[in-house]
Design a protein around this motif. Structure first.
Motif, PDB file in Angstrom:
ATOM      1  N   ASP A 862       1.034  -1.558   0.300  1.00  0.00           N
ATOM      2  CA  ASP A 862      -0.006   0.179  -0.267  1.00  0.00           C
ATOM      3  C   ASP A 862       0.451   0.827  -0.189  1.00  0.00           C
ATOM      4  N   PHE A 863       1.134   1.921  -0.833  1.00  0.00           N
ATOM      5  CA  PHE A 863       1.885   2.899  -1.037  1.00  0.00           C
ATOM      6  C   PHE A 863       1.261   4.867  -0.586  1.00  0.00           C
ATOM      7  N   ASP A 864       0.161   4.358   0.416  1.00  0.00           N
ATOM      8  CA  ASP A 864      -0.306   5.233   0.876  1.00  0.00           C
ATOM      9  C   ASP A 864       0.281   4.584   2.651  1.00  0.00           C
ATOM     10  N   SER A 865       0.925   3.851   3.123  1.00  0.00           N
ATOM     11  CA  SER A 865       0.824   3.145   3.822  1.00  0.00           C
ATOM     12  C   SER A 865       2.507   3.723   4.126  1.00  0.00           C
ATOM     13  N   PRO A 866       3.382   4.445   4.848  1.00  0.00           N
ATOM     14  CA  PRO A 866       4.760   4.089   4.958  1.00  0.00           C
ATOM     15  C   PRO A 866       4.936   3.157   5.747  1.00  0.00           C
ATOM     16  N   LEU A 867       4.176   2.615   6.452  1.00  0.00           N
ATOM     17  CA  LEU A 867       4.923   0.976   7.332  1.00  0.00           C
ATOM     18  C   LEU A 867       4.378  -0.237   6.243  1.00  0.00           C
ATOM     19  N   SER A 868       3.252  -0.227   5.199  1.00  0.00           N
ATOM     20  CA  SER A 868       3.866  -0.940   3.805  1.00  0.00           C
ATOM     21  C   SER A 868       5.100  -0.972   3.390  1.00  0.00           C
ATOM     22  N   LEU A 869       5.396  -0.046   2.933  1.00  0.00           N
ATOM     23  CA  LEU A 869       6.703   0.522   2.255  1.00  0.00           C
ATOM     24  C   LEU A 869       7.803   0.046   2.774  1.00  0.00           C
ATOM     25  N   LEU A 870       7.946   0.560   4.358  1.00  0.00           N
ATOM     26  CA  LEU A 870       8.670  -0.262   4.751  1.00  0.00           C
ATOM     27  C   LEU A 870       8.379  -1.604   4.798  1.00  0.00           C
ATOM     28  N   ALA A 871       7.814  -2.041   4.973  1.00  0.00           N
ATOM     29  CA  ALA A 871       7.479  -3.731   5.158  1.00  0.00           C
ATOM     30  C   ALA A 871       8.487  -4.108   3.608  1.00  0.00           C
ATOM     31  N   PHE A 872       7.493  -4.030   2.532  1.00  0.00           N
ATOM     32  CA  PHE A 872       7.937  -3.596   1.537  1.00  0.00           C
ATOM     33  C   PHE A 872       9.515  -4.391   1.459  1.00  0.00           C
ATOM     34  N   GLU A 873       9.948  -3.154   1.416  1.00  0.00           N
ATOM     35  CA  GLU A 873      11.774  -2.971   1.763  1.00  0.00           C
ATOM     36  C   GLU A 873      12.008  -4.512   2.316  1.00  0.00           C
ATOM     37  N   GLY A 874      11.933  -4.220   3.367  1.00  0.00           N
ATOM     38  CA  GLY A 874      12.517  -5.814   3.993  1.00  0.00           C
ATOM     39  C   GLY A 874      12.330  -7.241   3.326  1.00  0.00           C
ATOM     40  N   LEU A 875      11.470  -7.253   1.685  1.00  0.00           N
ATOM     41  CA  LEU A 875      11.710  -8.641   1.046  1.00  0.00           C
ATOM     42  C   LEU A 875      12.860  -8.316   0.078  1.00  0.00           C
ATOM     43  N   LEU A 876      13.556  -6.901   0.190  1.00  0.00           N
ATOM     44  CA  LEU A 876      14.845  -6.688  -1.243  1.00  0.00           C
ATOM     45  C   LEU A 876      15.655  -7.314  -0.384  1.00  0.00           C
ATOM     46  N   ARG A 877      16.696  -8.308  -1.252  1.00  0.00           N
ATOM     47  CA  ARG A 877      17.735  -8.746  -0.780  1.00  0.00           C
ATOM     48  C   ARG A 877      19.052  -8.574  -1.486  1.00  0.00           C
ATOM     49  N   GLY A 878      19.169  -7.259  -1.965  1.00  0.00           N
ATOM     50  CA  GLY A 878      20.227  -7.258  -2.911  1.00  0.00           C
ATOM     51  C   GLY A 878      19.587  -6.738  -4.043  1.00  0.00           C
ATOM     52  N   ASP A 879      20.560  -6.019  -4.791  1.00  0.00           N
ATOM     53  CA  ASP A 879      20.017  -5.449  -6.306  1.00  0.00           C
ATOM     54  C   ASP A 879      19.701  -6.517  -7.118  1.00  0.00           C
ATOM     55  N   GLY A 880      20.378  -7.833  -6.783  1.00  0.00           N
ATOM     56  CA  GLY A 880      19.179  -8.819  -8.082  1.00  0.00           C
ATOM     57  C   GLY A 880      18.291  -9.478  -7.850  1.00  0.00           C
ATOM     58  N   ALA A 881      17.530  -8.635  -7.018  1.00  0.00           N
ATOM     59  CA  ALA A 881      16.350  -9.344  -7.172  1.00  0.00           C
ATOM     60  C   ALA A 881      15.571  -8.761  -8.249  1.00  0.00           C
ATOM     61  N   LEU A 882      14.631  -9.288  -8.531  1.00  0.00           N
ATOM     62  CA  LEU A 882      13.509  -8.872  -9.357  1.00  0.00           C
ATOM     63  C   LEU A 882      12.431  -9.089  -8.721  1.00  0.00           C
ATOM     64  N   VAL A 883      11.431  -7.395  -8.768  1.00  0.00           N
ATOM     65  CA  VAL A 883      10.138  -7.773  -8.112  1.00  0.00           C
ATOM     66  C   VAL A 883       8.967  -7.388  -9.706  1.00  0.00           C
ATOM     67  N   THR A 884       8.234  -8.006 -10.003  1.00  0.00           N
ATOM     68  CA  THR A 884       6.996  -8.071 -10.016  1.00  0.00           C
ATOM     69  C   THR A 884       5.363  -7.611  -9.443  1.00  0.00           C
ATOM     70  N   PHE A 885       4.842  -5.953  -9.856  1.00  0.00           N
ATOM     71  CA  PHE A 885       4.151  -5.215  -9.080  1.00  0.00           C
ATOM     72  C   PHE A 885       2.824  -6.333 -10.233  1.00  0.00           C
ATOM     73  N   ARG A 886       1.993  -6.265  -9.680  1.00  0.00           N
ATOM     74  CA  ARG A 886       0.284  -6.401 -10.028  1.00  0.00           C
ATOM     75  C   ARG A 886      -0.358  -5.244  -9.460  1.00  0.00           C
ATOM     76  N   GLU A 887      -1.639  -4.354 -10.326  1.00  0.00           N
ATOM     77  CA  GLU A 887      -2.465  -3.902  -9.994  1.00  0.00           C
ATOM     78  C   GLU A 887      -3.791  -4.882  -8.745  1.00  0.00           C
ATOM     79  N   ALA A 888      -4.155  -4.213  -7.874  1.00  0.00           N
ATOM     80  CA  ALA A 888      -4.997  -4.801  -6.421  1.00  0.00           C
ATOM     81  C   ALA A 888      -6.036  -4.731  -7.709  1.00  0.00           C
TER      82      ALA A 888
END
Length: 922
Positions: A862-888
């Motif tokens: 949820d881009f309207d929730s700073p908490l959600s963005l902080l939690a999402f960044e915790g999933l990233l492990r280095g620049d080599g990860a690939l992220v796919t975003f899909r609309e809700a």
């Protein structure tokens, strides 16, 4: 003769949808997570970004004015000052000396002073608003963290977390009592985990405990439309012991010689004599890891041979005269018959048990034992031995604890589960196990909601056309169809057109031994597209024209998608990459593409087609969003029959209210002259394979036992397989019934996880797996700042793919060294606007080197929730990860299912009737 109506067509009055559906309902209202949003920081970011855009827009004309002042200027000092000022404006920076710059410009060109003053005023405003963000964000994080701590006590959330992650559950009370403004690294980790489970409970629809409940749906003549579904708020839990916990007790009984002596034994079912050998099916069981959250024992079977010997033949003869023997009675008889010492006899029988020739089937759990604990107790008591009665009585303790579980509050549930674990471990110790093994997940739970009724006509209007359209092309996406065609080709090569096989066991053995195992080895290494993006045909060792037709259908879809994507990119791609605009967000597939695929599929043999679909509705049209499609009988319901079968003990044949209704429905769906017969998939090692009895008949494979009445059991050796020349298909027949037999699988394990014999029988079944991946093999567009975009794909009102964005982690907004949280948040909002992402998406993170599915689950962001963005960044492990975003899609606007607590995200699992057929007289 039989003619099939055109795809999507149906006769008036013939419903496309079955009378039942299943609503999968998020455990918490979707509005629950609104408390974690920060409208204030969103408004702040929008204000800053809008001001920045105005600042950038004004910089161009102002720069041109300053450039005119520089031209021809002879005073080098003034010239350098003007160039410095122009560079600052171009870069959006305030001049080092604003008043001096303004005086300089006013003295040279008074008409340029006012634009410069206005620009510097706006620049100062941007600075002030930016600087206000740090305090605002700190306040909002503290507020939303306090909200998260309050939500941590919600009973539905906590009950689900208790089963899904006992470690997290043990940390939540301390977390809830902690200071929202503080927190160390460990606290932030708990925060991220809790947030993920909260989003799962409010925004997703995968049934597990109280995270997502299920409600039976019924279509009626008069009822609410799909946009106005309601159910009561009365949730009910249905806990069951993990079948592996029962299996570990069985292992302990079998390991003890004294208790083993009391167990009825029998030769491997389906054994037979083959020249100088005894033929039977041997089974290997590999225990799963009990420390894993989700695990099951894997089972393999294979035709096996033992050399005929006098001892073995005399023993088999004894069983023919006396089918019921206990292990100890058999040992005593052999000792007398052979004049051998008991130790030698025990070693001989142990060897027969080890190779699977001798079995103790009385304690086996079966697919219709929907309450594994009660079923096991019943089997123990039937032994009629004091020790067995004591074990059965000891299991009353866990049974009573499970009975209290649904009404218990989270704290009591925690104690109950601990007691269940302790009592099961203690029972193993009493049976002589020095190191008891109790699965980490000892109890599974499904949660139900009251029945949902819906208007038949409204549902048909919303769903029938889109679902029929996709069913017409599903074979092109079916992962199991090449295997079914390969079995057909092998049979024709072995027996010829119109041929017949009376020894199915040998056919299955030869098919795997001579062909299929090697075929699977090759196909497992196949990549559907080569390095140039060209489609790679299926392995076709037998030169089957039907496989070539399947390849042609796939090429037709791929070619059509590439053409339409290329045209879409030409019309919208450049604009989207440059501006992130939402236009061009849809790629519409026309009827011509579907017709081209259907034309190629027409060459395939006719098959019984049973489909179910998981869909969500979005918007007012409504759009029908296809999440997944399955081929098979009653797939939406089978796993949950134990929840709706009334108050029976579940230890019989699984014949409760819903099961009886679905079994009657199955009779209506049977093709003319055929019966459905269940293939259970071998021994039960997972709760996913437990269900009520949903067919009249059951195919009993060698090595299996059944709870179905004998007249309804179809032993593999009594079935024949023949090629129907008129339909050009393989037909399984029962001579005793004089009817065709259509195998169906009602469990939830993927077919590849099943033993060899049932897995092969399913190649004669309408069971299929058809993930509709419309983008497979279609090149991505040119990335914009590292991000590629895929539009929404739909056919009419049917959404086949949601809008998606893909980027390496290195292309996501970095957290600049020395910058504050406000600058980080602003960078995310700037990035989202630049690429046109909606406020809420699902993100899947996987390693860049991964191929295919990696097990990564989509996470709600949820881009309207700073908490959600902080939690999402915790999933990233280095620049080599690939992220796919899909609309809700759908987002919070739904349509939603309503309860007393509010609107809930809902997914509908529906069955469709087989495509209407018209009988004609030739």
């Amino acid at each position: 003769m039989t003619t099939q109506l055109a795809p999507g067509a149906r006769r008036a009055g013939t419903p496309v949808l079955g009378p039942r559906f299943l609503a999968r309902i998020a455990g918490l209202p979707v509005g629950t997570v609104a408390a974690l949003r920060s409208p204030a920081t969103r408004a702040w970011a929008e204000e800053v970004l809008a001001a920045e855009e105005r600042l950038a827009a004004g910089a161009g004309p102002l720069g041109d004015l300053l450039h005119g002042l520089v031209a021809g200027r002879e005073d080098e000092r003034v010239r350098r000052e003007l160039l410095r000022l122009r560079r600052a404006v171009f870069n959006g920076r305030a001049p080092a000396d604003p008043e001096g710059a303004l005086a300089l410009v006013a003295g040279l060109a008074p008409e340029a002073a006012e634009p410069l003053r206005a620009w510097m005023t706006l620049r100062q405003r941007v600075t002030e608003v930016r600087e206000s963000g740090e305090a605002l964000l700190a306040d909002e994080l503290a507020r939303t963290r306090a909200e998260l701590r309050a939500l941590a006590g919600d009973e539905r959330l906590r009950n689900g977390v208790l089963l899904a992650s006992p470690v997290l559950d043990a940390q939540l009370d301390g977390f809830a009592a902690s200071d929202p403004a503080g927190g160390d690294k460990r606290t932030r980790k708990v925060e991220r985990s809790l947030l993920a489970y909260l989003y799962r409970t409010a925004c997703k629809t995968s049934p597990f405990s109280t995270f997502t409940s299920v409600a039976l749906g019924r279509l009626v003549e008069t009822g609410p439309g799909p946009e106005a579904l309601r159910t009561g708020d009365g949730r009910r839990g249905h806990p069951r012991l993990n079948v592996l916990a029962v299996g570990r007790i069985v292992d302990a009984v079998l390991a003890d010689p004294a208790r083993r002596a009391d167990l009825p034994v029998a030769p491997a079912p389906g054994w037979g004599l083959d020249e100088d050998r005894v033929r039977y099916v041997r089974r290997w069981v590999t225990a799963g890891d009990d420390d894993m959250a989700v695990t099951f024992d894997t089972v393999k079977d294979r035709l096996f041979f033992l050399r005929r010997s006098g001892v073995l033949e005399r023993m088999l003869g004894l069983f023919e005269r006396q089918p019921t023997l206990r292990y100890g009675e058999l040992a005593d008889w052999l000792a007398v018959d052979l004049g051998a010492d008991p130790g030698s006899v025990d070693r001989y029988l142990a060897a027969l048990v080890d190779v699977g020739m001798l079995r103790a089937p009385s304690l086996d759990l079966r697919a219709h034992d929907t309450d594994p604990l009660r079923a096991f107790q019943g089997a123990l008591r039937e032994l009629g031995r004091p020790w067995a009665e004591r074990v059965a009585e000891a299991l009353e303790g866990p049974a009573a604890l499970l009975a209290r579980h649904p009404a218990a509050a989270p704290a009591e549930r925690r104690a109950l589960l601990a007691d269940v674990r302790r009592q099961l471990g203690a029972l193993q110790e009493q049976l002589g196990v020095t190191e008891p093994r109790v699965p980490r997940t000892v109890v599974y739970e499904d949660t139900t909601a009251p029945e949902v009724t819906a208007d038949q006509a409204a549902f048909e209007e919303a769903l029938a056309g889109p679902l029929r359209a996709v069913e017409a092309v599903l074979p092109a996406f079916d992962l199991t169809l090449p295997q079914r065609l390969t079995l057909r080709g092998f049979f024709l090569a072995r027996y010829g057109r119109g041929g017949r096989c009376d020894d199915l066991l040998k056919l299955i053995h030869d098919f795997h031994e001579d062909f299929f195992d090697q075929y699977l080895s090759f196909t497992s290494r196949r990549t559907p597209f080569d390095a140039r993006g060209a489609y790679v045909p299926e392995e076709n060792w037998l030169g089957l024209p039907q496989l070539r037709a399947l390849d042609a259908a796939r090429r037709a879809f791929l070619g059509g998608m590439r053409e339409r994507w290329s045209a879409h990119e030409a019309a919208h791609g450049a604009a989207h990459r440059a501006t992130g605009a939402a236009e061009g967000g849809e790629l519409v597939l026309d009827d011509g593409l579907f017709a081209a695929v259907r034309a190629e599929l027409a060459a395939l043999p006719a098959e019984t087609a049973l489909h179910s679909h998981h869909v969500q509705l979005a918007g007012e049209e409504p759009l029908v969003v296809l999440n997944r499609s399955y081929g098979g009988l009653h797939f939406p319901f089978s796993r949950f029959t134990h929840c709706f079968d009334g108050d029976g003990d579940g230890a019989g044949d699984g014949d409760g209210a819903l099961s009886a209704e679905l079994r009657a429905r199955a009779r209506e769906l049977q093709p003319p002259g055929a019966v459905f017969a269940e293939v259970t998939g071998g021994p039960v090692t997972s709760n996913l394979n437990l269900h009520g009895r949903l067919t009249d008949y059951e195919i009993v494979c060698p090595g299996e036992t059944s709870s179905v009445e004998p007249a309804r059991q179809l032993a593999l050796e009594e079935l024949t397989l023949e090629h129907d020349v008129a339909g050009d298909r393989l037909v399984l027949r029962s001579e005793r019934l004089g009817r065709e037999v259509v195998p169906v699988y009602l469990g939830y394990l993927v077919p590849l996880a099943l033993p060899e014999i049932p897995r092969t029988l399913l190649l004669l079944s309408p069971t299929s797996m058809s993930p509709v991946d419309v983008w497979a093999g279609v090149p991505e567009g040119e990335p914009h700042e590292g991000v590629t975009h895929r539009p929404r794909v739909r056919h009419g009102r049917l959404v086949l793919a949601r809008r998606a964005w893909r980027a390496p982690a290195g292309a996501l907004p970095p957290r600049a060294a020395g910058s504050g949280d406000a600058a980080w948040l602003l960078a995310w909002h700037r990035w989202r606007r630049a690429h046109g992402l909606p406020p809420r998406v699902y993100a899947t993170v996987r390693a860049a080197s991964a191929r295919g599915a990696t097990g990564a689950k989509p996470q709600y962001v949820d881009f309207d929730s700073p908490l959600s963005l902080l939690a999402f960044e915790g999933l990233l492990r280095g620049d080599g990860a690939l992220v796919t975003f899909r609309e809700a899609l759908p987002d919070a606007e739904g349509p939603l299912l309503r309860t007393e607590r509010g609107g809930h995200v809902v997914e509908l699992a529906v069955e469709t009737n087989p495509a209407a057929r018209q009988e004609e007289t030739p």
